[in-house]
Design a protein around this motif. Structure first.
Motif, PDB file in Angstrom:
ATOM      1  N   GLU A 155       4.894  41.899  34.916  1.00 43.95           N
ATOM      2  CA  GLU A 155       5.280  40.560  35.360  1.00 43.95           C
ATOM      3  C   GLU A 155       5.486  40.588  36.865  1.00 43.95           C
ATOM      4  O   GLU A 155       6.097  41.521  37.409  1.00 43.95           O
ATOM      5  CB  GLU A 155       6.558  40.110  34.658  1.00 43.95           C
ATOM      6  CG  GLU A 155       7.123  38.781  35.123  1.00 43.95           C
ATOM      7  CD  GLU A 155       6.135  37.637  35.008  1.00 43.95           C
ATOM      8  OE1 GLU A 155       5.971  36.904  35.999  1.00 43.95           O
ATOM      9  OE2 GLU A 155       5.532  37.483  33.928  1.00 43.95           O
ATOM     10  N   SER A 156       4.967  39.555  37.540  1.00 46.61           N
ATOM     11  CA  SER A 156       5.101  39.479  38.993  1.00 46.61           C
ATOM     12  C   SER A 156       6.384  38.804  39.442  1.00 46.61           C
ATOM     13  O   SER A 156       6.845  39.041  40.562  1.00 46.61           O
ATOM     14  CB  SER A 156       3.895  38.729  39.581  1.00 46.61           C
ATOM     15  OG  SER A 156       3.813  37.411  39.040  1.00 46.61           O
ATOM     16  N   PRO A 176      10.320  38.472  39.164  1.00 45.94           N
ATOM     17  CA  PRO A 176      11.517  39.118  38.595  1.00 45.94           C
ATOM     18  C   PRO A 176      12.441  38.150  37.868  1.00 45.94           C
ATOM     19  O   PRO A 176      13.267  38.589  37.061  1.00 45.94           O
ATOM     20  CB  PRO A 176      12.212  39.726  39.822  1.00 45.94           C
ATOM     21  CG  PRO A 176      11.174  39.765  40.894  1.00 45.94           C
ATOM     22  CD  PRO A 176      10.258  38.609  40.619  1.00 45.94           C
ATOM     23  N   VAL A 207      11.815  38.485  31.349  1.00 44.86           N
ATOM     24  CA  VAL A 207      12.334  39.726  31.913  1.00 44.86           C
ATOM     25  C   VAL A 207      13.680  40.073  31.286  1.00 44.86           C
ATOM     26  O   VAL A 207      13.961  41.246  30.987  1.00 44.86           O
ATOM     27  CB  VAL A 207      12.435  39.599  33.447  1.00 44.86           C
ATOM     28  CG1 VAL A 207      13.134  40.814  34.041  1.00 44.86           C
ATOM     29  CG2 VAL A 207      11.051  39.444  34.053  1.00 44.86           C
ATOM     30  N   THR A 262       8.934  47.846  31.582  1.00 47.94           N
ATOM     31  CA  THR A 262       8.406  46.704  32.325  1.00 47.94           C
ATOM     32  C   THR A 262       8.070  47.134  33.744  1.00 47.94           C
ATOM     33  O   THR A 262       8.846  47.855  34.384  1.00 47.94           O
ATOM     34  CB  THR A 262       9.423  45.550  32.358  1.00 47.94           C
ATOM     35  OG1 THR A 262       9.786  45.201  31.021  1.00 47.94           O
ATOM     36  CG2 THR A 262       8.852  44.331  33.049  1.00 47.94           C
ATOM     37  N   LEU A 279       7.212  45.511  37.422  1.00 55.53           N
ATOM     38  CA  LEU A 279       7.247  44.309  38.246  1.00 55.53           C
ATOM     39  C   LEU A 279       6.205  44.441  39.349  1.00 55.53           C
ATOM     40  O   LEU A 279       6.258  45.372  40.161  1.00 55.53           O
ATOM     41  CB  LEU A 279       8.640  44.108  38.845  1.00 55.53           C
ATOM     42  CG  LEU A 279       9.755  43.761  37.858  1.00 55.53           C
ATOM     43  CD1 LEU A 279      11.084  43.624  38.581  1.00 55.53           C
ATOM     44  CD2 LEU A 279       9.435  42.480  37.101  1.00 55.53           C
TER      45      LEU A 279
END
Length: 648
Positions: free
Chosen positions: A422-423, A425, A430, A440, A442
């Motif tokens: 996932e870009s 946060p 998340v 995960t 980031l």
């Protein structure tokens, strides 16, 4: 039918109701707040032109994926232009709802992307039309349950004292597109994982099976739901499809199934419910597991110190003759250095006191190490977990938005190892990944090193579920360059773009499996079924097409009532899976005035092979159907359909 919204789900829903259910639809779209691109001609400017163009593309795609049967007349199947009316309104206020015809409408779907906007519009619509059937798109599950109860109660109070209070269907259905499509997307992550649907006490699943070599018997199943196209199987085993290949064959009859050779199938199976497994206790899911709170070396050190204390207590009791409890108490006092020196005591007592003091010196660093390790463990529990070094055979999930969050929860329930990327946060998924202790990463998937950090080279499947088609495609292409045999599932909206991507990836990587899924494409049937007053239990994706599983009352349907199960079967459109026969027979005329008996709990439905194809459906029966979009639309349509199911 009135639809309020201006995203992909609203457009597909409008096309679904107009083209399949033959309903008159009014689509309320917000007015354009910024000028469109110059390439769009002037008549198509604003939200009105954009919605018209998108619905036209969706209708064309639905026509390509739902071919008519031979007895249908293609010219008569075209819906009239006046079946769809598009209205521009900045917000769904009273003025806009009245202009859309909500006071006289049969159903209203509120599919804005904002939960608060949908709630406000639902409250206004229920006040304007208490008989209205409401379908609301909400992401918050608990709020949706409370809203359903509130609006249903308001409709019941408004219907008190009216003549048709018992017949009016003013139900409220709260759906989430993310919850609707999460099982189907999770089912594509791992080979062998099936789509499970629970209905009327039955647990059914659709299983994809590879082609069976000639001469080898296939595995039994309840029925065959689809015959897959050659392109859906491994090209190493199946020759390339012919240029005229139109895709999978849905709901084939027994003759077509028996004659099909060299193609994969999707069969229906029944599974027994064994209950949800109990998860281990401790801090799992909320922090760190108890087994990782202290390291193994530290646990052995603590055990050694405790063993030394017990040995000293036993030796003190044997040498001094004291009570074992008193001897243990004295040993602990010596251990912590708070006892008086053993001056004037026996030599054995002095030696034991010295050994206890030495053990206390050894205990101090062990306690300090335990404190630091525990603090570090809880700190790491509140942070995102990194992918383990030896992780392999996992699923790489790109995107933790609304859809990605639901898919992550489903994969975790199924016990499938997942690594998320996932870009943002602050994305909503998340927090769930942190709570579930899911590894995960980031970062932007288009940047180098991000997919490598997720161990994509040792992954089994890539699920690209971001909201950007180009991002999903770029991530899939890069992952395939790292691991050519990687199984890829892409979230793509545009059908023509998805077809081009699918064919290109299949040609470039013939030994790898590629799937493309559209969230709005999978969710629209559930919303349309709820607007029609029927409950669609699930959708089974078959390549780029969808099979619907619905529960329908036999009463009022001429295509079902009084007919045998074999007569109801329509290859390519409709098939009966199970029948709920727990309702009692119709009362005789002389007992019609008798007081009704107390209703009993329904028994589990009976499968078709248990009843036989000669079973005649009664009006009080309830059937579980597998149908295509066109087949279910023909069955539930309130107006005659030129290409509908024949009544003879």
């Amino acid at each position: 039918m009135v639809i309020c919204g201006d995203d992909a789900l609203a457009h597909r829903l409008a096309a679904e109701l107009r083209d399949l259910y033959r309903e008159r639809v009014t689509l309320v779209v917000p007015s354009a707040r910024e000028p469109l691109r110059p390439r769009i001609p002037p008549p198509a400017r604003g939200g009105l032109g954009r919605a018209t163009a998108l619905i036209g593309r969706v209708s064309a795609a639905m026509a390509r994926t739902s071919p008519l049967t031979p007895e249908a007349d293609p010219g008569d199947d075209e819906p009239p232009e006046e079946a769809l009316r598009i209205l521009e309104a900045a917000e769904a206020d009273d003025t806009a709802l009245i202009a859309a015809g909500v006071p006289e409408a049969g159903a209203l779907a509120l599919v804005y992307d904002d939960d608060e906007v949908n709630i406000h519009a639902a409250l206004r619509a229920r006040r304007l039309n208490p008989r209205l059937r409401l379908v609301i798109r909400l992401y918050n599950r608990k709020l949706g349950q409370h809203l359903e109860e509130l609006l249903d109660q308001a409709a019941a109070v408004a219907a008190l004292g009216t003549e048709d209070a018992e017949t009016v269907d003013a139900s409220t259905t709260v759906l989430s597109d993310a919850d609707t499509v999460a099982p189907a997307l999770a089912a594509t992550a791992v080979a062998g994982t099936s789509k499970v649907i629970e209905a009327d006490g039955l647990m059914l699943r659709a299983v994809e099976r590879m082609p069976v070599p000639p001469g080898r018997p296939g595995e039994p199943g309840l029925c065959t739901l689809a015959l897959l196209s050659a392109s859906a199987n491994d090209p190493a085993e199946v020759p390339s499809p012919a240029p005229g290949d139109e895709g999978p064959v849905l709901l084939p009859d027994d003759a077509a199934t028996a004659s099909a050779e060299g193609c994969g199938t999707i069969v229906l199976e029944t599974v027994s419910y064994t209950g949800r497994p109990v998860r281990p206790g401790g801090l799992r899911g909320r922090g760190a597991p108890l087994t990782s709170l202290f390291s193994r070396r530290l646990r052995w050190s603590l055990g050694g110190v405790i063993g030394a204390v017990l040995a000293l207590a036993i030796a003190s009791s044997l040498t001094t003759g004291d009570d074992p409890v008193h001897a243990a108490y004295l040993s602990l006092l010596d251990l912590f250095g708070i006892n008086d020196p053993a001056i004037g005591e026996s030599p054995a007592r002095k030696v034991l006191q010295l050994l206890s003091g030495l053990t206390g010196l050894l205990l101090l660093p062990v306690l300090v190490a335990a404190a630091f390790e525990g603090l570090g463990t809880f700190r790491s529990a509140s942070a995102l977990r990194r992918p383990p070094r030896g992780l392999t055979g996992h699923v790489v999930l790109l995107g933790l938005g609304k859809v990605g969050t639901r898919v992550l929860a489903r994969l975790h329930e199924m016990g499938i190892p997942v690594v998320c990327v996932e870009s943002d946060p602050e994305a909503r998924g998340v927090a769930l990944a942190r709570r579930l202790r899911v590894p995960t990463v980031l970062g932007d998937v288009t940047q180098e090193g991000v997919l490598e950090a997720a161990k994509v080279d040792r992954a089994r499947t890539l699920l690209a579920l971001t909201s950007e088609d180009t991002t999903n495609l770029e991530a899939a292409l890069y992952a395939r360059s790292v691991k050519p045999r990687l199984r890829v599932t892409l979230r793509l909206f545009d059908d023509r773009f998805a077809t081009a991507v699918y064919r290109t990836l299949r040609a470039a990587h013939p030994r790898a499996l590629t799937r493309s899924r559209s969230v709005s494409f999978l969710a629209a049937p559930a919303f349309a079924g709820a607007m029609m007053g029927r409950q669609i239990l699930g959708a089974i994706p078959v390549e780029r097409r969808v099979l619907l599983v619905a529960r329908v009352e036999v009463r009022g349907h001429r295509a079902l009532e009084g007919r045998t199960i074999a007569q109801v079967l329509r290859p390519g459109r409709l098939r009966v899976l199970a029948v709920d026969t727990s309702a009692p027979d119709e009362p005789a005329p002389n007992t019609a005035a008798a007081p009704p008996q107390q209703s009993k709990e329904r028994e589990p439905a009976r499968l078709v092979h248990e009843l036989g194809d000669d079973y005649i459906l009664r009006p009080q029966d309830r059937v579980l159907l597998a149908a295509t979009r066109q087949g279910l639309g023909d069955l539930l349509a309130r107006r005659p359909h030129p290409a509908g199911i024949r009544q003879d």
